[in-house]
Scaffold this motif. Structure first.
Motif, mmCIF file in Angstrom:
data_model
loop_
_atom_site.group_PDB
_atom_site.id
_atom_site.type_symbol
_atom_site.label_atom_id
_atom_site.label_comp_id
_atom_site.label_asym_id
_atom_site.label_seq_id
_atom_site.Cartn_x
_atom_site.Cartn_y
_atom_site.Cartn_z
ATOM 1 N N TRP A 126 0.870 -1.187 0.000
ATOM 2 C CA TRP A 126 0.000 0.000 0.000
ATOM 3 C C TRP A 126 0.899 1.227 0.000
ATOM 4 C CZ3 TRP A 126 -2.638 2.358 4.854
ATOM 5 C CH2 TRP A 126 -3.472 3.414 4.456
ATOM 6 N N SER A 127 0.742 2.073 -1.024
ATOM 7 C CA SER A 127 1.540 3.289 -1.156
ATOM 8 C C SER A 127 0.707 4.496 -0.751
ATOM 9 C CB SER A 127 2.024 3.474 -2.604
ATOM 10 O OG SER A 127 2.815 2.371 -3.011
ATOM 11 N N PHE A 128 1.256 5.334 0.103
ATOM 12 C CA PHE A 128 0.539 6.514 0.580
ATOM 13 C C PHE A 128 1.546 7.504 1.143
ATOM 14 C CE2 PHE A 128 1.066 3.665 4.069
ATOM 15 C CZ PHE A 128 1.288 4.450 5.186
ATOM 16 N N ASN A 129 1.291 8.788 0.947
ATOM 17 C CA ASN A 129 2.086 9.861 1.554
ATOM 18 C C ASN A 129 3.592 9.618 1.408
ATOM 19 O OD1 ASN A 129 -0.300 11.097 2.371
ATOM 20 N ND2 ASN A 129 -0.265 10.106 4.383
ATOM 21 N N LYS A 130 3.995 9.213 0.200
ATOM 22 C CA LYS A 130 5.399 8.942 -0.097
ATOM 23 C C LYS A 130 6.001 7.883 0.824
ATOM 24 C CE LYS A 130 6.296 13.457 -2.196
ATOM 25 N NZ LYS A 130 7.162 14.658 -2.208
ATOM 26 N N MET A 131 5.145 6.946 1.209
ATOM 27 C CA MET A 131 5.574 5.794 1.987
ATOM 28 C C MET A 131 4.925 4.542 1.424
ATOM 29 S SD MET A 131 5.562 7.122 5.962
ATOM 30 C CE MET A 131 3.833 7.592 5.923
ATOM 31 N N GLN A 132 5.434 3.408 1.838
ATOM 32 C CA GLN A 132 4.836 2.119 1.498
ATOM 33 C C GLN A 132 4.719 1.272 2.756
ATOM 34 O OE1 GLN A 132 7.329 0.303 -1.496
ATOM 35 N NE2 GLN A 132 6.099 1.094 -3.177
ATOM 36 N N SER A 176 10.061 4.316 3.328
ATOM 37 C CA SER A 176 9.922 5.542 2.543
ATOM 38 C C SER A 176 9.831 5.196 1.067
ATOM 39 C CB SER A 176 11.110 6.471 2.799
ATOM 40 O OG SER A 176 12.318 5.848 2.402
ATOM 41 N N ASP A 177 9.195 6.080 0.304
ATOM 42 C CA ASP A 177 9.033 5.876 -1.137
ATOM 43 C C ASP A 177 9.109 7.220 -1.838
ATOM 44 O OD1 ASP A 177 8.558 4.627 -3.566
ATOM 45 O OD2 ASP A 177 6.372 4.719 -3.351
ATOM 46 N N ASP A 178 10.237 7.896 -1.663
ATOM 47 C CA ASP A 178 10.453 9.222 -2.246
ATOM 48 C C ASP A 178 11.902 9.302 -2.707
ATOM 49 O OD1 ASP A 178 10.511 11.824 -3.041
ATOM 50 O OD2 ASP A 178 10.163 12.694 -1.049
ATOM 51 N N PRO A 179 12.147 8.976 -3.967
ATOM 52 C CA PRO A 179 13.535 8.957 -4.455
ATOM 53 C C PRO A 179 14.250 10.295 -4.330
ATOM 54 C CG PRO A 179 12.036 7.910 -6.028
ATOM 55 C CD PRO A 179 11.184 8.578 -5.001
ATOM 56 N N ALA A 180 13.485 11.406 -4.267
ATOM 57 C CA ALA A 180 14.109 12.729 -4.193
ATOM 58 C C ALA A 180 14.496 13.114 -2.772
ATOM 59 C CB ALA A 180 13.171 13.787 -4.781
ATOM 60 N N ALA A 181 14.025 12.366 -1.784
ATOM 61 C CA ALA A 181 14.294 12.718 -0.389
ATOM 62 C C ALA A 181 15.732 12.408 -0.001
ATOM 63 C CB ALA A 181 13.329 11.979 0.525
ATOM 64 N N ARG A 182 16.264 13.179 0.924
ATOM 65 C CA ARG A 182 17.601 12.900 1.423
ATOM 66 C C ARG A 182 17.626 11.653 2.306
ATOM 67 N NH1 ARG A 182 21.807 16.097 0.711
ATOM 68 N NH2 ARG A 182 21.542 18.210 -0.122
ATOM 69 N N LEU A 183 16.530 11.403 2.980
ATOM 70 C CA LEU A 183 16.469 10.269 3.898
ATOM 71 C C LEU A 183 15.595 9.162 3.317
ATOM 72 C CD1 LEU A 183 17.098 9.049 6.722
ATOM 73 C CD2 LEU A 183 14.970 10.139 7.524
ATOM 74 N N SER A 184 16.165 7.978 3.187
ATOM 75 C CA SER A 184 15.410 6.775 2.831
ATOM 76 C C SER A 184 15.475 5.820 4.016
ATOM 77 C CB SER A 184 16.000 6.101 1.585
ATOM 78 O OG SER A 184 15.952 6.958 0.471
ATOM 79 N N TRP A 185 14.371 5.204 4.371
ATOM 80 C CA TRP A 185 14.347 4.396 5.581
ATOM 81 C C TRP A 185 13.371 3.231 5.463
ATOM 82 C CZ3 TRP A 185 9.415 4.314 7.457
ATOM 83 C CH2 TRP A 185 8.586 5.381 7.080
#
Length: 745
Positions: free
Chosen positions: A318-324, A369-378
């Motif tokens: 489920w993908s939502f708010n730039k998260m999965q 996280s699901d935002d390739p442009a973000a500095r933080l991936s987690w």
């Protein structure tokens, strides 16, 4: 063939190949999911080898064993027909074949951990990609990944109709058929893919006693996948799979060890190598194989290795708010009934019936996280496993000696003190496993990225064990124990982008393999005492680079391992008889370097190569009065090398001729901790080739292949039974010449 205790006395993103660059001479980008998300292989600070479906088909990979030496530093072998692969990466693994044992290399299929060694050789069909992750993967993959992980991805359902079929016929009347079909059921909502595989051959070892051929294959497998996508931000991939093996049990070659005269006796008191097939050496019962033919045996028993597997899984994303939010739920069971002529002779000296059942339920939940442009991936996650292993193996030892012990008071001729009896060790092991984990990647700048990860795991194990004689007529040992094994594992790393095409990385990884209970025949309380966790601290530096407009890719790495409380599986002599031991026996230092290269010098030609240099020795290690300090770790060649070339020659018609050649080299390996010369295999080169015609649309391909092109004969595994005067040698498969037809729509 697994030689169990022997003679005893009572003493979400699918991994795939991305489209090539506009310049079709460039090497295609490879997308992997090694860190639980889709990433370019060159951006992942992990040593990963990605094998595409095309590569797997060209090399004839039909099970996990065929991956041997296809990635630097990886060695895979087996001495069982359809179970218990021995997987080693960079010298780290475990050769224990008991069903409650766990390898040091984790096997994952579509995100599901395949914990049972009974199930790890099944399901190699209709694959998208195989990723080999080298080094501890203790953060995202968890316990039992000290050596690394093999991440297998099958082909997913699509919203367009597709069909695939292949048929091979080869030496020994070998037939392998595969078929898959898929497409939409409800447009843009529900799609399916169904795939199946059938493998059969007549066997490649002649039995001089019956005239039959042994080591025959006979198995089939099927998989049904459904992909439900009710909206753009939610999907469920559900699968069921089944595997059935009815092929032969492995029949080993017999090598006699007891000399009959001084001229045939070596310094260890056993037969000199020069006298093995001379007739001057025999086993405990006087049998010796003298024809020097490693494709023929004398076997009174022609066993079968019956394996039944079933699995079901569901992965929801489920993908939502730039998260999965990702949920992976799975249930598996495995049943095995293997009857084998363990002694490899025409006499009833050692025959074993392995009877095992395994059930496993697992649940993983990840928020990431699901935002390739973000500095933080987690990623944050939790994991639960509920496992049950039942074993009721029976070992018939020295039956042909029973007449010597028959008396009015002992009509069956059983003599437990002389190991003339049927020994069994029924047990039930229940495990509940828990874990919580997290990993974060932070971009300090456009070039520098740091990684930190941590995982806590715990396994609560309950072992109810009994060893017995003559199916319970006499009880040797009873034990009921519970223990929780827990540990922290984690990861620290830095990755720096030198140029858009080159990055370097340095990492520290802590991995561990959970402790547990021995699953073989034991006669004393000390043998069933729990063994502890082993840990591995790994330090690695590497570089991933591409040159000449992506016509050359070079990835290199160097590593150092501090291996503590190493779980060692060994055969040892106690009171003159051979037993098995599994204990925390040693610390080791392992270090080495690896390189992988892919080159596209001209558009039709692709070259790949990989090399591994390894130093893997025990530290201080004493076992059963023997000093193994400084010995080489088993299954750990100093040098491995693989190379392959693929050439696609276009024809005027639009069709093409495709040629593939490959070769791999492994230096000397030892199969046992003592490093005894007889329990080793010298360096071996193995080559293969394939030539085919491919239609203009690429949908049809027909050709011929040769595997083990030069018909090299070598030992894959050795089980030594010194007390019975024999070694049992599992040999490689001989040369296979064949033809194939493949179709894709």
């Amino acid at each position: 063939m697994g030689c169990a205790v022997l003679a005893l006395s009572t003493g979400f993103a699918q991994a795939q190949t991305a489209p090539p660059a506009a310049d079709n001479s460039a090497i295609a980008e490879i997308v992997v999911t090694a860190q639980k998300r889709a990433e370019n292989l060159q951006d992942v600070p992990v040593s990963v080898t990605a094998l595409t479906s095309e590569t797997l088909a060209a090399r004839g990979v039909t099970n996990v064993l065929a991956l041997n030496n296809m990635a630097p530093g990886m060695r895979i072998s087996a001495n069982d027909a359809a179970a218990n692969p021995k997987i080693y990466i960079r010298g780290v693994g475990l050769s224990d074949f008991n069903p409650n044992a766990s390898s040091g290399v984790g096997v994952y299929v579509d995100g599901v951990y395949v914990g049972s060694p009974l199930a790890q050789m099944a399901g190699f069909f209709d694959l998208a990609q195989v990723e080999v992750l080298r080094g501890p993967q203790g953060t995202l993959y968890g316990r039992n990944t000290n050596g690394g992980a093999i991440n297998i991805t099958t082909k997913r359902p699509t919203q367009t109709f597709t069909a695939d079929a292949s048929l091979e016929y080869a030496t020994f009347n070998a037939v392998r058929a595969e078929a898959a079909v898929g497409g939409p059921i409800i447009a843009d909502k529900l799609a399916f893919r169904a795939a199946a595989q059938l493998t059969r051959d007549d066997g490649y070892t002649h039995n001089r006693v019956t005239g039959n051929d042994l080591n025959a294959a006979d198995n089939w497998a099927g998989r049904l996948s459904l992909l439900y996508t009710p909206s753009d931000d939610f999907e469920v991939l559900a699968q069921v799979n089944r595997y059935v093996n009815r092929g032969d049990a492995i029949t080993p070659q017999h090598r006699a060890l007891f000399p009959s005269d001084a001229a045939s006796t070596g310094p260890d008191g056993l037969c000199l190598a020069s006298a093995y097939a001379s007739g001057a050496c025999s086993d405990l019962m006087g049998y010796v194989d003298t024809d020097k033919n490693d494709r023929a045996v004398d076997a009174n028993l022609e066993g079968k290795d019956k394996i039944d597997l079933f699995g079901a899984s569901a992965q929801a994303t489920w993908s939502f708010n730039k998260m999965q939010l990702v949920s992976v739920t799975a249930w598996q069971w495995a049943h095995r009934n293997d009857v084998e002529n363990t002694d490899g002779s025409p006499l009833q000296m050692l025959e074993i019936n392995y009877r095992s059942r395994h059930q496993q339920f697992t649940q993983e939940l990840r928020l990431q996280s699901d935002d390739p442009a973000a500095r933080l991936s987690w990623v944050l996650g939790g994991y639960f496993m509920d496992e049950r292993v039942e074993d009721n193996t029976r070992q018939d030892t020295l039956r042909d000696f029973r007449p010597f012990f028959v008396s009015p008071d002992n009509p069956t001729g059983v003599s437990a003190a002389d190991s003339v009896a049927v020994f069994g060790w029924p047990y039930v092991q229940k495990t509940k496993g828990y874990a919580v984990f997290g990993q974060a990647d932070y971009k300090f700048s456009d070039r520098l990225t740091g990684t930190v990860g941590l995982r806590w795991s715990a396994d609560k194990k309950h072992m109810n064990y009994r060893s017995q004689i003559e199916d319970g007529a006499f009880i040797l040992l009873e034990s009921d124990q519970k223990k929780t094994f827990s540990a922290f594992s984690g990861r620290l790393g830095l990755r720096y982008e030198l140029t858009p095409d080159t990055n370097i990385y340095a990492t520290y990884n802590r991995g561990y393999k959970a402790g547990g209970f021995f699953g073989g025949l034991a006669t004393s309380p000390e043998e069933v005492e729990p063994y502890d966790n082993e840990t591995l601290d790994a330090y690695e530096v590497g570089m991933k680079s591409e040159f000449f407009d992506r016509r050359l890719r070079l990835n290199v790495s160097g590593f150092y391992y501090d291996y503590k409380n190493q779980q060692v599986f060994a055969q040892a002599l106690r009171n003159g008889l051979t037993v098995l031991v599994l204990d925390n026996a040693a610390n080791s230092k392992v270090y080495g370097g690896e390189a992988e290269i892919t080159a596209r010098p001209i558009q039709p030609l692709t070259l790949t190569a990989g090399v591994s240099l390894l130093h893997a020795k025990f530290g201080e290690y004493f076992s059963e009065g023997q000093d193994f300090t400084g010995n080489w770790l088993p299954q750990s060649p100093k040098v491995t090398f693989n190379v392959a070339a693929n050439y696609v020659a276009p024809l005027a018609s639009g069709a093409s001729i495709v040629a593939n050649v490959d070769a791999n080299y492994g230096s000397k390996v030892y199969f046992e901790n003592s490093n005894a010369p007889r329990l080793s295999q010298d360096a071996v080169w193995v080559a293969g080739a394939q030539l085919s015609w491919r239609s203009p649309d690429g949908g049809t391909e027909a050709g011929a292949f040769a595997r083990n092109l030069f018909d090299k004969s070598y030992v894959v595994s050795i089980s030594n039974i010194d007390s019975l005067g024999e070694d049992l040698l599992t040999m490689n498969r001989p040369r296979s010449l064949g033809v194939f037809l493949r179709y894709h729509y």
